[in-house]
Design a protein around this motif. Structure first.
Motif, PDB file in Angstrom:
ATOM      1  N   SER A  20      25.767   5.062 -14.841  1.00 30.41           N
ATOM      2  CA  SER A  20      26.721   5.544 -13.780  1.00 30.41           C
ATOM      3  C   SER A  20      27.992   5.845 -14.069  1.00 30.41           C
ATOM      4  N   CYS A  21      28.556   6.888 -13.708  1.00 29.33           N
ATOM      5  CA  CYS A  21      29.822   7.678 -14.047  1.00 29.33           C
ATOM      6  C   CYS A  21      29.930   9.000 -13.172  1.00 29.33           C
ATOM      7  N   GLY A  22      31.209   9.546 -13.719  1.00 27.25           N
ATOM      8  CA  GLY A  22      31.422  10.936 -13.043  1.00 27.25           C
ATOM      9  C   GLY A  22      30.378  11.892 -13.617  1.00 27.25           C
ATOM     10  N   ILE A  46      28.506   4.254  -5.133  1.00 25.44           N
ATOM     11  CA  ILE A  46      29.126   4.053  -4.034  1.00 25.44           C
ATOM     12  C   ILE A  46      29.674   2.679  -3.980  1.00 25.44           C
ATOM     13  N   PHE A  47      30.959   2.378  -3.480  1.00 21.06           N
ATOM     14  CA  PHE A  47      31.619   1.277  -3.332  1.00 21.06           C
ATOM     15  C   PHE A  47      31.225   0.452  -2.084  1.00 21.06           C
ATOM     16  N   GLU A  48      31.231  -0.746  -2.223  1.00 18.15           N
ATOM     17  CA  GLU A  48      30.969  -1.732  -0.898  1.00 18.15           C
ATOM     18  C   GLU A  48      32.257  -1.485  -0.040  1.00 18.15           C
ATOM     19  N   VAL A 106      25.211   0.710  -6.545  1.00 18.38           N
ATOM     20  CA  VAL A 106      26.250   0.026  -5.370  1.00 18.38           C
ATOM     21  C   VAL A 106      27.076  -0.956  -6.061  1.00 18.38           C
ATOM     22  N   HIS A 107      28.481  -0.695  -6.168  1.00 23.01           N
ATOM     23  CA  HIS A 107      29.531  -1.309  -6.595  1.00 23.01           C
ATOM     24  C   HIS A 107      29.907  -2.359  -5.646  1.00 23.01           C
ATOM     25  N   CYS A 108      29.618  -3.600  -6.052  1.00 29.77           N
ATOM     26  CA  CYS A 108      29.781  -4.654  -4.850  1.00 29.77           C
ATOM     27  C   CYS A 108      30.208  -6.128  -5.154  1.00 29.77           C
ATOM     28  N   LEU A 194      22.971  -5.087 -19.260  1.00 28.14           N
ATOM     29  CA  LEU A 194      23.851  -5.868 -20.161  1.00 28.14           C
ATOM     30  C   LEU A 194      24.405  -4.913 -21.020  1.00 28.14           C
ATOM     31  N   PHE A 195      25.733  -4.829 -20.780  1.00 26.76           N
ATOM     32  CA  PHE A 195      26.756  -5.317 -19.810  1.00 26.76           C
ATOM     33  C   PHE A 195      27.569  -3.905 -19.177  1.00 26.76           C
ATOM     34  N   ASN A 196      28.277  -4.602 -17.951  1.00 29.21           N
ATOM     35  CA  ASN A 196      29.150  -3.620 -17.451  1.00 29.21           C
ATOM     36  C   ASN A 196      30.517  -3.532 -18.413  1.00 29.21           C
ATOM     37  N   ARG A 197      31.371  -2.530 -18.226  1.00 27.32           N
ATOM     38  CA  ARG A 197      32.717  -2.760 -19.126  1.00 27.32           C
ATOM     39  C   ARG A 197      33.555  -2.652 -18.195  1.00 27.32           C
ATOM     40  N   SER A 198      34.733  -3.707 -18.180  1.00 32.33           N
ATOM     41  CA  SER A 198      35.417  -3.892 -17.159  1.00 32.33           C
ATOM     42  C   SER A 198      36.841  -3.063 -17.515  1.00 32.33           C
ATOM     43  N   PHE A 215      39.760   3.751 -21.324  1.00 29.60           N
ATOM     44  CA  PHE A 215      38.655   3.545 -20.361  1.00 29.60           C
ATOM     45  C   PHE A 215      37.245   3.626 -20.881  1.00 29.60           C
ATOM     46  N   LEU A 216      37.353   4.477 -21.903  1.00 32.46           N
ATOM     47  CA  LEU A 216      35.895   4.636 -22.777  1.00 32.46           C
ATOM     48  C   LEU A 216      35.682   3.427 -23.792  1.00 32.46           C
ATOM     49  N   SER A 217      34.424   3.446 -24.035  1.00 27.77           N
ATOM     50  CA  SER A 217      34.195   2.216 -25.141  1.00 27.77           C
ATOM     51  C   SER A 217      34.259   2.965 -26.363  1.00 27.77           C
ATOM     52  N   SER A 218      34.319   1.938 -27.377  1.00 27.24           N
ATOM     53  CA  SER A 218      34.539   2.473 -28.737  1.00 27.24           C
ATOM     54  C   SER A 218      32.817   2.140 -29.340  1.00 27.24           C
ATOM     55  N   VAL A 263      18.079   2.133 -22.628  1.00 28.38           N
ATOM     56  CA  VAL A 263      19.397   2.076 -22.989  1.00 28.38           C
ATOM     57  C   VAL A 263      20.145   3.143 -22.348  1.00 28.38           C
ATOM     58  N   GLN A 264      21.332   2.527 -21.756  1.00 33.01           N
ATOM     59  CA  GLN A 264      22.151   3.537 -20.977  1.00 33.01           C
ATOM     60  C   GLN A 264      23.453   3.936 -21.983  1.00 33.01           C
ATOM     61  N   THR A 265      23.927   5.158 -21.565  1.00 36.08           N
ATOM     62  CA  THR A 265      24.998   5.585 -22.281  1.00 36.08           C
ATOM     63  C   THR A 265      25.776   6.413 -21.405  1.00 36.08           C
ATOM     64  N   LEU A 269      29.260  10.536 -24.037  1.00 37.18           N
ATOM     65  CA  LEU A 269      29.176  11.822 -23.259  1.00 37.18           C
ATOM     66  C   LEU A 269      30.330  12.265 -22.543  1.00 37.18           C
ATOM     67  N   TYR A 270      31.430  11.527 -22.430  1.00 43.63           N
ATOM     68  CA  TYR A 270      32.670  12.055 -22.136  1.00 43.63           C
ATOM     69  C   TYR A 270      33.215  12.543 -23.203  1.00 43.63           C
ATOM     70  N   ASP A 271      33.046  12.031 -24.407  1.00 47.84           N
ATOM     71  CA  ASP A 271      33.881  12.206 -25.645  1.00 47.84           C
ATOM     72  C   ASP A 271      33.224  13.851 -26.265  1.00 47.84           C
TER      73      ASP A 271
HETATM   74  C1  FMN Z   1      34.759   7.331 -16.142  1.00 47.17           C
HETATM   75  C2  FMN Z   1      33.843   6.260 -15.945  1.00 47.17           C
HETATM   76  C3  FMN Z   1      33.174   6.135 -14.611  1.00 47.17           C
HETATM   77  C4  FMN Z   1      32.431   5.035 -14.282  1.00 47.17           C
HETATM   78  N1  FMN Z   1      31.997   4.609 -13.132  1.00 47.17           N
HETATM   79  C5  FMN Z   1      31.069   3.762 -12.833  1.00 47.17           C
HETATM   80  C6  FMN Z   1      30.589   3.364 -11.629  1.00 47.17           C
HETATM   81  O1  FMN Z   1      30.986   4.234 -10.875  1.00 47.17           O
HETATM   82  N2  FMN Z   1      29.901   2.536 -11.465  1.00 47.17           N
HETATM   83  C7  FMN Z   1      29.393   1.539 -12.587  1.00 47.17           C
HETATM   84  O2  FMN Z   1      28.552   0.851 -12.353  1.00 47.17           O
HETATM   85  N3  FMN Z   1      29.756   1.772 -13.700  1.00 47.17           N
HETATM   86  C8  FMN Z   1      30.781   2.959 -14.005  1.00 47.17           C
HETATM   87  N4  FMN Z   1      30.888   3.238 -15.149  1.00 47.17           N
HETATM   88  C9  FMN Z   1      30.605   2.143 -16.346  1.00 47.17           C
HETATM   89  C10 FMN Z   1      29.678   2.844 -17.161  1.00 47.17           C
HETATM   90  O3  FMN Z   1      28.398   2.842 -16.266  1.00 47.17           O
HETATM   91  C11 FMN Z   1      28.965   1.936 -18.466  1.00 47.17           C
HETATM   92  O4  FMN Z   1      28.609   0.805 -17.922  1.00 47.17           O
HETATM   93  C12 FMN Z   1      30.285   1.598 -19.375  1.00 47.17           C
HETATM   94  O5  FMN Z   1      31.163   2.868 -19.340  1.00 47.17           O
HETATM   95  C13 FMN Z   1      29.753   1.030 -20.715  1.00 47.17           C
HETATM   96  O6  FMN Z   1      28.853   1.963 -21.322  1.00 47.17           O
HETATM   97  P1  FMN Z   1      29.595   3.063 -22.517  1.00 47.17           P
HETATM   98  O7  FMN Z   1      29.840   2.336 -23.359  1.00 47.17           O
HETATM   99  O8  FMN Z   1      27.939   3.935 -22.703  1.00 47.17           O
HETATM  100  O9  FMN Z   1      30.652   3.954 -21.751  1.00 47.17           O
HETATM  101  C14 FMN Z   1      32.066   4.149 -15.584  1.00 47.17           C
HETATM  102  C15 FMN Z   1      32.512   4.494 -16.828  1.00 47.17           C
HETATM  103  C16 FMN Z   1      33.078   5.227 -17.324  1.00 47.17           C
HETATM  104  C17 FMN Z   1      33.687   5.524 -18.207  1.00 47.17           C
END
Ligand code: FMN
Length: 327
Positions: A20-22, A46-48, A106-108, A194-198, A215-218, A263-265, A269-271
């Motif tokens: 989930s992302c842009g 979509i956010f609660e 859904v982000h909640c 596992l896991f979200n990135r805060s 904001f982007l992971s390493s 596996v999610q990534t 993909l932004y980079d």
């Molecule tokens: C620009 C951006 C927007 C994101 N938006 C959401 C979002 O709307 N909902 C969500 O659950 N995660 C969101 N994420 C988190 C990603 O889905 C993912 O969990 C996090 O980036 C870790 O994965 P990665 O290391 O492959 O980036 C977002 C991440 C990025 C970088």
């Protein structure tokens, strides 16, 4: 060679999912992900709060003279419609545009009024729902057990409202995490991501201002999900999906070896652009070729710690060896 796999009961043509992302916020973007070899996409959340805020704003700005209980209810429901229509359209149109599973997100934080929309997501054609549950609290009186309850109640409410598979994506700040994740995996969920990135803030020490941390992971951040997936695979009551720090095919392979179903990534993909997914898929394929694997099932879970009676003891010995070696 067959890269197809199953995640939450969904048939995926490849185990790589765009998280989930842009990059999943429009039909065109979803099409690009599918073209690049995504096995599925998780739509931008979509956010609660979006839903709740829209309802509140409409009610607050309304003419009081028009107010009566029916109008109030109508406007509230209209507000909710307004907030979710675009999202439901995205689900519906994405389903029409591509053949891969569409996972709504859904982000909640709580089991509020929004949970009724789970059934709308199903009707719009979503194949599954990923809940990004992110209970952040600064209340020092709240216990871990109370916080965990919030997760279970959100899952219960959403499961009641919809008949499609539900997964939860969450962070890693829990005490007794193995027990908590294990109980959550048994709560009727189809998947755990596992896991979200805060989001983290940083300090500008010259201006005395808060700034946003990267904001982007390493690429080295994958080790945490890798460890937890390998610990939980074979023990969890649902599928596990890896997320955070997966920047190349080799890391995706590691997650699969640990026992991830998919596996999610996102960050890479932004980079490097969504096309990088093609390279990742090719790297997984090349690995399979090198080792004579014909199916994902031939190696998935091969390096999980499912067969170990005491993974913690094993890890401790590794740590002792390693730290002694470094000194
Ligand atoms: C620009 C951006 C927007 C994101 N938006 C959401 C979002 O709307 N909902 C969500 O659950 N995660 C969101 N994420 C988190 C990603 O889905 C993912 O969990 C996090 O980036 C870790 O994965 P990665 O290391 O492959 O980036 C977002 C991440 C990025 C970088």
């Amino acid at each position: 060679m067959d890269l197809s796999t199953k995640y939450m009961g969904l048939a995926l043509s490849s185990p790589l999912i765009v998280g989930s992302c842009g990059l999943t916020k429009s039909v065109k973007a979803v099409e690009q992900c599918a073209c690049a070899g995504a096995g599925a996409v998780v739509l931008k959340s979509i956010f609660e709060e979006q839903i709740v805020a829209e309802v509140d704003a409409l009610v607050a700005s309304g003419e009081q003279t028009l107010w009566h209980p029916e109008a109030d209810e109508y406007i509230r429901s209209y507000g909710r419609e307004g907030a979710v229509t675009a999202f439901l359209d995205l689900v519906r149109d994405s389903k029409k545009a591509v053949g891969i599973p569409i996972i709504a997100s859904v982000h909640c934080v709580s089991p509020g009024i929004w949970t009724e929309f789970a059934s709308r997501l199903q009707k719009a054609g979503a194949d599954a729902i990923e809940l990004n549950i992110n209970v952040l609290t600064s209340d020092t009186r709240l216990s871990g057990a109370e916080m965990e309850r919030a997760y279970f109640s959100v899952v219960e409410a959403v499961r009641k409202a919809s008949g499609i598979p539900v997964s939860v994506k969450l962070g890693y700040h829990f005490s007794g995490m193995a027990g908590f994740l294990s109980r959550l995996s048994e709560s009727g969920l189809a998947g755990l991501t596992l896991f979200n990135r805060s989001y983290n803030s940083d300090f500008d020490v010259e201006r005395f201002e808060l700034t946003a941390a990267r904001f982007l992971s390493s690429p080295n951040e994958y080790v945490l999900p890798l460890r937890w997936i390998s610990l939980l695979a074979g023990r969890a009551g649902c599928d596990l999906c890896a997320s955070t720090g997966v920047h190349d095919g080799k890391t995706a392979v590691k997650m699969l070896l640990a026992g991830a179903a998919a596996v999610q990534t996102v960050s890479v993909l932004y980079d490097r652009g969504v096309e990088h997914l093609q390279t990742m898929v090719a790297e997984v394929r090349a690995y399979m070729e090198r080792h004579g694997f014909e199916r994902i099932a031939d190696f998935r879970g091969r390096m999980s710690q499912a067969l170990s009676d005491n993974p913690a003891a094993y890890e401790r010995v590794q740590f002792m060896r390693h730290s002694v070696g470094i000194e």
